[in-house]
Design an enzyme around this catalytic site. Structure first.
Site, short mmCIF file in Angstrom:
data_model
loop_
_atom_site.label_atom_id
_atom_site.label_comp_id
_atom_site.label_asym_id
_atom_site.label_seq_id
_atom_site.Cartn_x
_atom_site.Cartn_y
_atom_site.Cartn_z
N GLN A 85 -10.13 -3.79 -3.72
CA GLN A 85 -11.46 -3.38 -3.29
C GLN A 85 -12.51 -3.73 -4.35
OE1 GLN A 85 -12.35 -1.79 -0.21
NE2 GLN A 85 -14.35 -2.45 -0.97
N HIS A 120 -7.13 0.98 -6.64
CA HIS A 120 -7.41 0.10 -5.48
C HIS A 120 -8.11 -1.17 -6.01
CE1 HIS A 120 -7.81 -1.18 -1.51
NE2 HIS A 120 -8.71 -0.35 -1.03
N CYS A 134 -16.49 1.80 0.08
CA CYS A 134 -15.34 0.93 0.39
C CYS A 134 -14.93 1.03 1.85
CB CYS A 134 -14.17 1.25 -0.52
SG CYS A 134 -13.50 2.92 -0.32
N ARG A 172 0.88 -1.18 0.00
CA ARG A 172 0.00 0.00 0.00
C ARG A 172 0.91 1.22 0.00
NH1 ARG A 172 -5.44 1.48 3.33
NH2 ARG A 172 -6.19 0.12 1.69
N ASP A 174 -17.01 7.32 -1.96
CA ASP A 174 -15.79 7.16 -1.16
C ASP A 174 -15.56 8.49 -0.44
OD1 ASP A 174 -13.31 6.31 -0.19
OD2 ASP A 174 -12.27 6.47 -2.11
N ARG A 217 -13.66 -8.50 1.29
CA ARG A 217 -12.22 -8.29 1.08
C ARG A 217 -11.46 -9.57 1.44
NH1 ARG A 217 -10.09 -3.16 1.10
NH2 ARG A 217 -8.21 -4.29 0.49
N1 NVA Z 1 -9.72 6.88 -1.65
C1 NVA Z 1 -9.41 6.41 -0.32
C2 NVA Z 1 -9.68 4.95 -0.21
C3 NVA Z 1 -9.44 4.37 1.16
C4 NVA Z 1 -9.69 2.90 1.21
C5 NVA Z 1 -7.96 6.73 0.00
O1 NVA Z 1 -7.11 6.56 -0.88
O2 NVA Z 1 -7.67 7.17 1.12
N1 CP Z 2 -11.31 -0.09 2.03
C1 CP Z 2 -10.05 -0.17 2.52
O1 CP Z 2 -9.09 -0.40 1.80
O2 CP Z 2 -9.97 0.02 3.87
P1 CP Z 2 -8.63 0.20 4.72
O3 CP Z 2 -8.06 1.55 4.37
O4 CP Z 2 -9.09 0.12 6.15
O5 CP Z 2 -7.66 -0.90 4.37
#
Ligand code: NVA
Ligand code: CP
Length: 306
Positions: A134, A131, A259, A104, A219, A287
């Site tokens: 997801q 992502h 998500c 990540r 989101d 997930r």
């Molecule tokens: N768009 C959000 C998704 C979190 C799962 C982010 O990147 O923070």
């Molecule tokens: N939806 C998602 O990826 O959640 P987290 O940021 O908690 O991993």
């Protein structure tokens, strides 16, 4: 390097994606029946988190344990990655010890650079661009509740962010129409829009996007790494809140997805996750199941218990 990676939904064929999702449903059933299935015994997943996570970390870690393997959490703070060792060098070393790596990160290039130097599969656990894990869970959730998404209409409301980009790729791979409603200046990246001109449209009015849609998804308005823009975003995105009034414009059998994490009172009204059309908790649970299917596909394809 010959390993198979999952940095984007485009790394799989539509048939492979469908079979991973169907397998996710099977693995969910096995778990619900307490059937032990351990194709990844003695296998180890490394998980590099440059950003925070609840669901992604838990689902990969629990998933590896349930599949008979182990997961190791790595943060740049306590590895040499945070002290300037190059991504390529880290990838060479880590991939000699691990069976797969989940990352990540901020820049998507971190993933592509790591993958280019890795002997083992690399999985995108979220980047600034995409992502894809997801979307596996979202597509599994839609399939479970409503059947095939092919030919349906999906509305994406809010920011043209990493999740929105993965929805664009999903529109191509799963063959649905995607209507994106976002404020001016917050459109998805043109690289992604150019991939699917026949399947994706961008509008300003969220009602126009939601009208008749079979799935409505949103989101947070401020993604990780954009925190200093929060105040400006809160103001600009205000008309894009998903609430019951907006969702009532969708098809009678529409589903609502998020998500998570959600900010109630911002991108969603306080009550929408309790609405019978909302399936966010199933999405979150999926997930686990969808990623177990992905891990099996990448690390132990063709495994048959003795
Ligand atoms: N768009 C959000 C998704 C979190 C799962 C982010 O990147 O923070
Ligand atoms: N939806 C998602 O990826 O959640 P987290 O940021 O908690 O991993």
């Amino acid at each position: 390097m010959s390993a198979r990676h999952f940095l984007s939904l485009m790394d799989c064929t539509p048939e492979e994606l469908i079979s991973i999702i169907r397998r996710g449903i099977e693995l969910k059933d096995l778990r619900q029946r307490s059937v032990l299935f351990e194709p990844l015994k003695n296998r180890v997943l490394g998980m590099i988190f440059e950003k925070s996570s609840t669901r992604t970390r838990l689902s990969f870690e629990a998933g590896m344990i349930q599949l008979g393997g182990q997961a190791i959490f790595l943060s740049p703070r306590d590895t040499q990655l945070g002290r300037g060792e190059s991504i390529g060098d880290c990838a060479i070393v880590m991939s000699r010890m691990l069976d797969a790596v989940m990352i990540r990160t901020y820049a998507h290039q971190t993933l592509t650079e790591f993958a280019a130097n890795s002997r083992v599969p690399v999985i995108n656990g979220l980047s600034d661009d995409l992502h894809p894990c997801q979307l596996l869970a979202d597509m599994q959730t839609f399939l479970e509740h409503r059947g095939a998404i092919q030919g349906k209409t999906v509305a994406w409301i809010g920011d043209g962010n990493n999740m929105c980009h993965s929805y664009i790729e999903a529109a191509i791979q799963f063959d649905f129409q995607l209507r994106i409603a976002c404020p001016e200046g917050f459109e998805p990246d043109s690289r992604f829009l150019a991939m699917a001109p026949d399947r994706v449209s961008v509008v300003r009015d969220p009602r126009e996007a939601v009208r008749g849609a079979h799935l409505v998804s949103t989101d947070v308005w401020t993604s990780m790494g954009q925190e200093e823009e929060t105040a400006r975003r809160l103001k600009l995105f205000k008309p894009y809140q998903v609430n019951r009034e907006l969702l009532d414009l969708a098809a009678d059998d529409a589903l609502f997805m998020h998500c998570l994490p959600a900010h109630r009172g911002e991108e969603i009204s306080h009550d929408i996750l309790d609405d019978p059309r909302a399936v966010a908790w199933d999405q979150a649970e999926n997930r686990l199941h969808a990623q177990k299917a992905l891990l099996e596909f990448l690390v132990a394809p063709g495994y048959r218990p003795e």
